[in-house]
Design an enzyme around this catalytic site. Structure first.
Site, PDB file in Angstrom:
ATOM      1  N   HIS A 126       0.751  -1.200  -0.035  1.00 58.26           N
ATOM      2  CA  HIS A 126      -0.008   0.034  -0.006  1.00 58.26           C
ATOM      3  C   HIS A 126       0.916   1.418  -0.034  1.00 58.26           C
ATOM      4  O   HIS A 126       1.796   1.162   0.735  1.00 58.26           O
ATOM      5  CB  HIS A 126      -0.949   0.008   1.248  1.00 58.26           C
ATOM      6  CG  HIS A 126      -2.031  -0.998   1.138  1.00 58.26           C
ATOM      7  ND1 HIS A 126      -3.336  -0.819   1.078  1.00 58.26           N
ATOM      8  CD2 HIS A 126      -1.663  -2.366   1.343  1.00 58.26           C
ATOM      9  CE1 HIS A 126      -3.894  -1.821   1.290  1.00 58.26           C
ATOM     10  NE2 HIS A 126      -3.231  -2.953   1.309  1.00 58.26           N
ATOM     11  N   ASP A 149     -16.237   1.440  -3.865  1.00 65.41           N
ATOM     12  CA  ASP A 149     -16.399   0.271  -3.078  1.00 65.41           C
ATOM     13  C   ASP A 149     -17.814   0.002  -3.038  1.00 65.41           C
ATOM     14  O   ASP A 149     -18.714   0.748  -2.447  1.00 65.41           O
ATOM     15  CB  ASP A 149     -16.037   0.641  -1.687  1.00 65.41           C
ATOM     16  CG  ASP A 149     -16.047  -0.615  -0.778  1.00 65.41           C
ATOM     17  OD1 ASP A 149     -16.375  -1.446  -1.286  1.00 65.41           O
ATOM     18  OD2 ASP A 149     -15.652  -0.410   0.463  1.00 65.41           O
ATOM     19  N   SER A 182      -9.770  -3.691  -8.250  1.00 65.52           N
ATOM     20  CA  SER A 182      -9.042  -3.503  -7.046  1.00 65.52           C
ATOM     21  C   SER A 182      -8.556  -4.819  -6.621  1.00 65.52           C
ATOM     22  O   SER A 182      -7.542  -5.044  -5.765  1.00 65.52           O
ATOM     23  CB  SER A 182      -9.641  -3.004  -5.935  1.00 65.52           C
ATOM     24  OG  SER A 182     -11.026  -3.898  -5.663  1.00 65.52           O
ATOM     25  N   SER A 184     -10.092  -6.855  -4.950  1.00 65.52           N
ATOM     26  CA  SER A 184     -11.119  -7.114  -3.846  1.00 65.52           C
ATOM     27  C   SER A 184     -12.407  -7.126  -4.141  1.00 65.52           C
ATOM     28  O   SER A 184     -13.170  -8.213  -4.301  1.00 65.52           O
ATOM     29  CB  SER A 184     -10.771  -6.218  -2.786  1.00 65.52           C
ATOM     30  OG  SER A 184     -11.678  -6.238  -1.622  1.00 65.52           O
ATOM     31  N   ASP A 237     -15.257   6.656  -2.171  1.00 67.80           N
ATOM     32  CA  ASP A 237     -14.309   6.934  -1.055  1.00 67.80           C
ATOM     33  C   ASP A 237     -13.258   7.926  -1.471  1.00 67.80           C
ATOM     34  O   ASP A 237     -12.301   7.781  -2.366  1.00 67.80           O
ATOM     35  CB  ASP A 237     -13.694   5.712  -0.649  1.00 67.80           C
ATOM     36  CG  ASP A 237     -12.685   5.915   0.498  1.00 67.80           C
ATOM     37  OD1 ASP A 237     -12.621   7.064   0.997  1.00 67.80           O
ATOM     38  OD2 ASP A 237     -12.289   5.023   1.138  1.00 67.80           O
ATOM     39  N   THR A 246      -3.311   5.193   2.611  1.00 70.14           N
ATOM     40  CA  THR A 246      -2.564   4.661   1.327  1.00 70.14           C
ATOM     41  C   THR A 246      -3.569   3.878   0.674  1.00 70.14           C
ATOM     42  O   THR A 246      -4.673   3.534   1.042  1.00 70.14           O
ATOM     43  CB  THR A 246      -1.676   3.753   1.852  1.00 70.14           C
ATOM     44  OG1 THR A 246      -2.548   2.795   2.751  1.00 70.14           O
ATOM     45  CG2 THR A 246      -0.470   4.274   2.871  1.00 70.14           C
ATOM     46  N   HIS A 351     -37.772  17.740  -4.569  1.00 72.39           N
ATOM     47  CA  HIS A 351     -37.061  17.181  -5.530  1.00 72.39           C
ATOM     48  C   HIS A 351     -37.440  15.928  -5.976  1.00 72.39           C
ATOM     49  O   HIS A 351     -36.700  15.062  -5.247  1.00 72.39           O
ATOM     50  CB  HIS A 351     -35.546  17.587  -5.279  1.00 72.39           C
ATOM     51  CG  HIS A 351     -34.717  17.692  -6.680  1.00 72.39           C
ATOM     52  ND1 HIS A 351     -33.444  18.151  -6.578  1.00 72.39           N
ATOM     53  CD2 HIS A 351     -35.162  17.317  -7.865  1.00 72.39           C
ATOM     54  CE1 HIS A 351     -33.016  17.912  -7.918  1.00 72.39           C
ATOM     55  NE2 HIS A 351     -33.838  17.498  -8.717  1.00 72.39           N
ATOM     56  N   LYS A 549     -22.342  -2.978  28.581  1.00 71.89           N
ATOM     57  CA  LYS A 549     -21.340  -2.392  29.419  1.00 71.89           C
ATOM     58  C   LYS A 549     -20.402  -3.605  29.123  1.00 71.89           C
ATOM     59  O   LYS A 549     -20.315  -4.743  29.137  1.00 71.89           O
ATOM     60  CB  LYS A 549     -21.713  -2.422  30.914  1.00 71.89           C
ATOM     61  CG  LYS A 549     -20.555  -2.073  31.715  1.00 71.89           C
ATOM     62  CD  LYS A 549     -21.076  -2.043  33.224  1.00 71.89           C
ATOM     63  CE  LYS A 549     -19.987  -1.068  34.138  1.00 71.89           C
ATOM     64  NZ  LYS A 549     -18.703  -1.581  33.753  1.00 71.89           N
ATOM     65  N   GLU A 696     -21.724  -7.973  31.182  1.00 72.54           N
ATOM     66  CA  GLU A 696     -21.623  -7.344  32.648  1.00 72.54           C
ATOM     67  C   GLU A 696     -22.873  -6.601  33.023  1.00 72.54           C
ATOM     68  O   GLU A 696     -23.296  -6.487  34.179  1.00 72.54           O
ATOM     69  CB  GLU A 696     -20.414  -6.644  32.621  1.00 72.54           C
ATOM     70  CG  GLU A 696     -20.061  -6.138  34.034  1.00 72.54           C
ATOM     71  CD  GLU A 696     -18.793  -5.052  34.233  1.00 72.54           C
ATOM     72  OE1 GLU A 696     -18.421  -4.804  33.222  1.00 72.54           O
ATOM     73  OE2 GLU A 696     -18.373  -5.007  35.464  1.00 72.54           O
TER      74      GLU A 696
END
Length: 847
Positions: A126, A149, A182, A184, A237, A246, A351, A549, A696
């Site tokens: 990258h 993407d 890409s 990917s 993006d 990068t 619109h 929590k 918790e």
């Protein structure tokens, strides 16, 4: 020449540099059987095509030392910036200095370096959009990159459609865009630049392009990183133009189940309905046949005025550049008409483009400042709506209604939903706008419940620069009273509350005062604290949100200059202790931020395990930290945002801060950076849900509460499923038998005013390792007399007293009538807290 030693190892000479290659038969891609030897061979062969796009740029590596795994069981990846100490001395490198540290990066400038990167299983390479200059100077970017993407429900066909839309815009700006699949999911678009603009300026242009494309094609494009907005759409993006961000280098392999590659394509190829991502074998055959489609990319100039808001001399240049007066009925004036109104005007237009949205326009400095509000103006104070700022419009647009022809920008029917005059209460360019809109008696605002169409709104900027990008539109709690004359804001006896910071019950008006880090790098904020309570403590009518929590340690994160600092509740810097969280800036869609969250370690069932987290605490040596990080990885659960790009959000309501947080952080569901959602439930349901999943408890937070740094207020109430108590260690008693000279149990207390109140002794839950580690430490803290009074004789008889400085946590069944803990079990040490931080969680037993 290569001297072969075995099928697993050989020494080679690459461009005059000797390299020892090992584990050549190791399978790095199990689903295809691709070995390390094949990966090394690929990078050696592709070097002449890859190097021109990566040379002189700092290389960030993603390494899969044990292979990428499979789709069902992905392998472990290591994200690496700093150059390994074991790297060959002939690898070219440069250092980037930061305020708190420096990183040394390798440069992929030659075939030998690429071979070495493949040898260490750095499958993904990258690089940023800029190069180092002489003596390591960081130059301006020489290219712009837009990452297309696809969200869930979208794919390459949708990315191709968006790519061609962007191609037309960039070519109109004099740029030469080139596509890269890409490897990917999506497509990267590259456009060469002449290096005259800074990274910030290029990012601004890219952001504006993405935002305008979203406004024009809301059915297809989204510029917001929020996952929930990306269903069936393509995210443009723009953020990868930030100097600290990068992008995977063209011709780099991907660490996916199949050895796919980020490969440059031709625009003709993109029109192929069978377009797919290519693997490394296909790429090697391809470059032999057609060469590199990315070569010769012209370096043009990204003309900001083609997209960004123009200077005050003519704020309509963007508007005019997007419209042809011969093809649209919209007004396209040659210049801004000066006007000094007694009362500025507003218009909200309905619109009907590809997707219905509403356009809010407010007269300001001779033009209409404009926002696209997809869901329309909010009608309740508890719900904020996204508002995307668009280009300024001419004043003539205040009365425009009509049909914009198909194929033109914003094509569709435009109708006036409401219009009138407005009063300005606050206007801070690029930050905050508060206005009272006085609409028509028959307008949309009146129909939505406003008295005589008068509604009081706030627009809150949520990121970016110079007033661009996303805002939130908020209906204020304090509204004009019925019968208020148009043109005169309502008198509000509680108006002063709107600009005051507070906690529970504070008004909803956002307060954007001085940023915690204004004037430079942002500074940590002391975390706000919760009080112990029960379900009976909650009045649902007050407006509460519920979060799980998390059983971890509190951490405030300061993000700046591509780096992160993690600060504990007691002010300790924990950054080096949790190196896997160093990529937090990659998930924050802003240059600077201050965030609040919890560092947790998950068990095999995905639940926070405080015991596992103990293995990460109090480590100092780098080797110990790295070893523990591999065995006990942590995650960072974010639940609050305290500053964004230099603007404090402390005075905003909890609900507003959460909205901005979700917009500002890109947190994949399966990633180690998370923004857990609030629980959409009543308090009893929330508590039961936490109990069912073995957590918790919950934290209840007033939706209208501001953030009170360092204070414990009833705006936040913690409701626990198990009784726990933080304690201060005041002494220890030796064990029996073989442990006669070792620590057998700890004597603990809690602060009671300026004194300490004894709670009892705890031995259960302490592991042999903990007892061994704490023994020598306690002996160094020894004192002759007890640091408190009221210790029963039976406990004090053989006690060794210590200075009350260490904090731990215990679980227990109840407090007795005498104030002691019944059945206490040790949970672990709390190095993130000081004795002064400890408070009584459960009051003494009451008959």
């Amino acid at each position: 020449m290569a001297t072969r030693k075995s099928s697993q190892q050989e020494t080679v000479t690459v461009d005059g540099h000797r390299l020892r290659l090992t584990n050549l038969d190791k399978v790095l891609y199990p689903e295809t059987g691709t070995t390390k030897a094949e990966v090394i061979a690929y990078y050696s062969e592709i070097a002449e095509y890859l190097i021109p796009h990566a040379a002189d740029r700092p290389v960030t590596r993603k390494r899969w030392v044990h292979g990428v795994g499979t789709a069902a069981e992905p392998g472990q990846v290591f994200f690496q910036k700093n150059l390994d100490k074991s790297a060959p001395d002939w690898v070219k490198r440069h250092t980037i200095e930061h305020k708190s540290n420096s990183n040394v990066y390798p440069l992929a400038n030659d075939r030998a370096t690429l071979t070495w990167l493949a040898q260490i299983a750095a499958l993904e390479i990258h690089v940023p959009q800029w190069k180092f200059g002489p003596r390591g100077k960081i130059n301006n970017p020489d290219r712009m990159v837009l990452d297309l993407d696809p969200g869930e429900g979208a794919g390459l066909p949708e990315c191709v459609e968006v790519a061609f839309l962007i191609k037309e815009i960039l070519e109109g700006m004099g740029l030469d865009p080139r596509p890269v699949t890409s490897g990917s999911k999506g497509i990267h678009l590259y456009a060469g630049l002449d290096g005259k603009q800074t990274s910030d300026e290029v990012s601004q242009v890219a952001h504006e392009l993405a935002r305008l494309l979203e406004a024009d094609r809301p059915d297809l494009v989204v510029s917001d990183m929020k996952k929930s907005l990306r269903q069936g759409k393509v995210l443009v993006d723009w953020s990868q133009n930030n100097w600290a961000k990068t992008t995977i280098a063209p011709y780099s392999l991907r660490g996916r189940p199949h050895p796919t590659v980020a490969v440059p394509r031709t625009w003709q190829e993109l029109q192929d309905p069978d377009l797919t991502h290519l693997d490394f074998r296909q790429v090697l055959e391809r470059v032999e046949q057609i060469g590199d489609p990315l070569s010769g990319m012209a370096g043009g100039s990204a003309d900001e005025e083609a997209l960004a808001v123009a200077p005050a001399a003519d704020r309509l240049s963007v508007y005019r550049s997007m419209r042809d007066p011969d093809r649209t009925p919209e007004p396209v004036p040659a210049a801004v008409a000066p006007r000094e109104p007694d009362q500025p005007v507003f218009v909200i237009q309905e619109h009907h483009a590809r997707r219905l949205h509403y356009d809010l326009r407010l007269e300001r400095n001779g033009v209409l400042a404009s926002w696209a509000v997809p869901k329309g103006p909010p009608v309740t104070a508890g719900k904020n709506h996204l508002a995307v700022q668009t280009e300024d419009h001419p004043m003539e647009y205040a009365t425009f209604e009509g049909t914009i022809p198909k194929g033109e920008y914003g094509a569709g029917v435009m109708a006036i939903w409401d219009s009138g005059s407005y009063d300005v209460e606050k206007w801070r360019d690029g930050k905050e706008v508060i206005v009272v809109l006085h609409g028509r008696p028959d307008g949309g605002l009146a129909h939505d419940g406003g008295p005589s169409g008068a509604r009081r709104y706030a627009l809150i900027h949520t990121g970016g620069e110079d007033g661009k990008s996303n805002w939130l539109m908020h209906l204020m709690k304090d509204q004009p009273q019925t019968g208020t004359a148009q043109g005169s804001p309502a008198k509000d006896k509680d108006k002063d509350k709107d600009t005051a910071k507070g906690t529970a019950g504070a008004p909803a008006t956002p307060v954007s005062g001085s940023a915690p880090g204004s004037g430079g790098t942002p500074q940590p904020v002391k975390p706000m604290l919760a009080v112990q309570g029960t379900e009976a403590s909650i009045d649902e009518d007050d407006g509460w949100a519920y979060e799980m929590k998390w059983d971890g340690i509190r951490a405030v994160a300061v993000v700046a200059q591509g780096e992160v600092r993690l600060i504990s509740r007691n002010g300790q810097d924990m950054t080096k202790t949790y190196p896997e969280l160093s990529d937090l800036p990659d998930h924050v869609l802003a240059r600077t931020a201050v965030l609040d969250g919890e560092i947790v370690a998950l068990d095999a069932k995905g639940r926070p395990d405080f015991g596992r987290l103990q293995n990460r605490m109090n480590l100092v040596k780098t080797a110990d930290i790295e070893r523990a990080a591999k065995k006990y990885p942590v995650e960072y659960f974010l639940f609050d945002l305290l500053e964004l790009d230099g603007t404090a959000t402390l005075g905003l309501e909890y609900s507003q801060r959460r909205e901005i947080l979700k917009e500002a952080v890109d947190a994949p569901r399966d990633g180690h950076i998370q923004v857990p959602p609030e629980l959409d439930a009543a308090v009893a349901e929330a508590v039961e849900a936490s109990r069912e999943v073995g957590l918790e408890g919950i934290i209840a937070k007033r939706t209208d509460s501001n953030y009170a740094p360092g204070l414990r207020t009833r705006s936040w109430i913690k409701i626990k499923n198990q009784l726990t108590q933080e304690v201060v260690i005041v002494g220890w008693r030796p064990g029996k038998g073989s442990r006669a000279r070792k620590v057998g149990s700890l004597l603990v207390a809690v602060p009671d005013g300026v004194e300490l109140s004894y709670l009892g002794r705890v031995g259960s839950g302490l592991t042999e390792r903990e007892l061994a580690e704490i023994g020598s430490r306690l002996k160094k803290m020894s004192r002759k007399t007890p640091p408190l009074e009221g210790v029963p004789a039976a406990d004090a008889s053989d006690a060794h007293w210590v200075r009350p400085a260490l904090v731990g946590e215990v679980q227990f069944s109840e407090r007795t009538e005498a104030g002691k803990l019944r059945h206490p079990v040790w949970r672990g040490f709390r190095p993130d807290k000081k004795p002064s931080d400890v408070v009584v969680e459960i009051p003494q037993f009451q008959p």
